[in-house]
Design a protein around this motif. Structure first.
Motif, PDB file in Angstrom:
ATOM      1  N   SER A   1       0.834  -1.206   0.000  1.00 49.50           N
ATOM      2  CA  SER A   1       0.000   0.000   0.000  1.00 49.50           C
ATOM      3  C   SER A   1       0.866   1.252   0.000  1.00 49.50           C
ATOM      4  O   SER A   1       0.566   2.230  -0.694  1.00 49.50           O
ATOM      5  N   LEU A   2       1.930   1.219   0.778  1.00 45.47           N
ATOM      6  CA  LEU A   2       2.831   2.381   0.830  1.00 45.47           C
ATOM      7  C   LEU A   2       3.539   2.586  -0.503  1.00 45.47           C
ATOM      8  O   LEU A   2       3.721   3.730  -0.939  1.00 45.47           O
ATOM      9  N   TYR A   3       3.931   1.505  -1.154  1.00 45.59           N
ATOM     10  CA  TYR A   3       4.553   1.637  -2.479  1.00 45.59           C
ATOM     11  C   TYR A   3       3.566   2.252  -3.473  1.00 45.59           C
ATOM     12  O   TYR A   3       3.927   3.099  -4.272  1.00 45.59           O
ATOM     13  N   GLY A   4       2.303   1.847  -3.407  1.00 45.76           N
ATOM     14  CA  GLY A   4       1.279   2.412  -4.285  1.00 45.76           C
ATOM     15  C   GLY A   4       1.100   3.903  -4.034  1.00 45.76           C
ATOM     16  O   GLY A   4       1.012   4.703  -4.975  1.00 45.76           O
ATOM     17  N   LEU A   5       1.054   4.286  -2.745  1.00 47.68           N
ATOM     18  CA  LEU A   5       0.924   5.697  -2.393  1.00 47.68           C
ATOM     19  C   LEU A   5       2.126   6.490  -2.891  1.00 47.68           C
ATOM     20  O   LEU A   5       1.978   7.574  -3.466  1.00 47.68           O
ATOM     21  N   ALA A   6       3.311   5.953  -2.676  1.00 45.49           N
ATOM     22  CA  ALA A   6       4.525   6.645  -3.130  1.00 45.49           C
ATOM     23  C   ALA A   6       4.523   6.800  -4.650  1.00 45.49           C
ATOM     24  O   ALA A   6       4.914   7.852  -5.178  1.00 45.49           O
ATOM     25  N   TYR A   7       4.064   5.813  -5.366  1.00 46.58           N
ATOM     26  CA  TYR A   7       4.009   5.869  -6.824  1.00 46.58           C
ATOM     27  C   TYR A   7       3.058   6.967  -7.291  1.00 46.58           C
ATOM     28  O   TYR A   7       3.365   7.754  -8.188  1.00 46.58           O
ATOM     29  N   VAL A   8       1.871   7.033  -6.650  1.00 43.06           N
ATOM     30  CA  VAL A   8       0.884   8.057  -7.009  1.00 43.06           C
ATOM     31  C   VAL A   8       1.414   9.451  -6.707  1.00 43.06           C
ATOM     32  O   VAL A   8       1.289  10.380  -7.525  1.00 43.06           O
ATOM     33  N   LEU A   9       2.030   9.602  -5.530  1.00 36.89           N
ATOM     34  CA  LEU A   9       2.593  10.917  -5.175  1.00 36.89           C
ATOM     35  C   LEU A   9       3.703  11.322  -6.136  1.00 36.89           C
ATOM     36  O   LEU A   9       3.783  12.486  -6.547  1.00 36.89           O
TER      37      LEU A   9
ATOM     38  N   LYS B   1       2.218  12.506  -9.366  1.00 35.62           N
ATOM     39  CA  LYS B   1       1.661  13.861  -9.228  1.00 35.62           C
ATOM     40  C   LYS B   1       2.776  14.898  -9.271  1.00 35.62           C
ATOM     41  O   LYS B   1       2.655  15.924  -9.958  1.00 35.62           O
TER      42      LYS B   1
END
Length: 174
Positions: free
Chosen positions: A147-155, A158
């Motif tokens: 989940s953290l990797y997904g969040l980091a990827y999205v950020l 952006k």
């Protein structure tokens, strides 16, 4: 009629067995008939390494002990040869004994208990299939990490998009 001394010794054994079961987080009763000394020694060593206490118990004394602590429904399993494995870990004894029973056809899981709840043989087998505490922690950390990797990827996407738009706007002004 047994002498008073023998009766007192048996009462002490029953009290100790009841106390052992009451203080354990989990326990498994097995029928150990038909295993040889070498296999029994190997099993005991594996249980000891996992922090599981394993001992052969007399059926009559076990019946009195389970009644004393309110596990009356277990009274029916005490026939033939009986051993009890108790531990602080809820799944260790079940895992080791169920794996052992797969390889030794005469070795049977009779029943068990976990945190005051009675389990039949099928319940103990189901309990043995639950991952260990370490395995559950690893799965949870893996889920969190993904989940953290997904969040980091999205950020990061952006940030890249904003930097890309700024660069295009500056390029258009120039």
């Amino acid at each position: 009629m047994p002498s008073a001394k023998i009766l007192e010794e048996k009462k002490a054994v029953v009290a100790a067995l009841a106390e052992k079961m009451k203080n354990a987080n989990a326990g498994v009763f097995v029928d150990y008939k038909g295993i040889n000394v070498a296999d029994d020694t190997a099993l005991r060593n594996e249980l000891r390494k996992a922090g599981v206490e394993y001992s052969v118990i007399k059926n009559t004394l076990a019946r009195f002990a389970v009644k004393e602590i309110g596990y009356d429904s277990l009274s029916d399993i005490f026939s033939g040869t009986t051993a009890l494995a108790t531990s602080a870990d809820q799944v260790a004894a079940a895992k080791i004994l169920c794996n052992y029973a797969k390889d030794h056809e005469n070795f049977k899981v009779k029943a068990g208990f976990i945190d005051g709840e009675i389990l039949d043989a099928d319940g103990v087998i189901a309990l043995s299939k639950i991952p260990s505490k370490e395995g559950l922690i690893a799965k949870m950390l893996g889920s969190l990490q993904s989940s953290l990797y997904g969040l980091a990827y999205v950020l990061q996407a952006k940030i890249d998009k904003e930097n890309g738009e700024t660069s295009e706007a500056e390029a258009a002004e120039a």
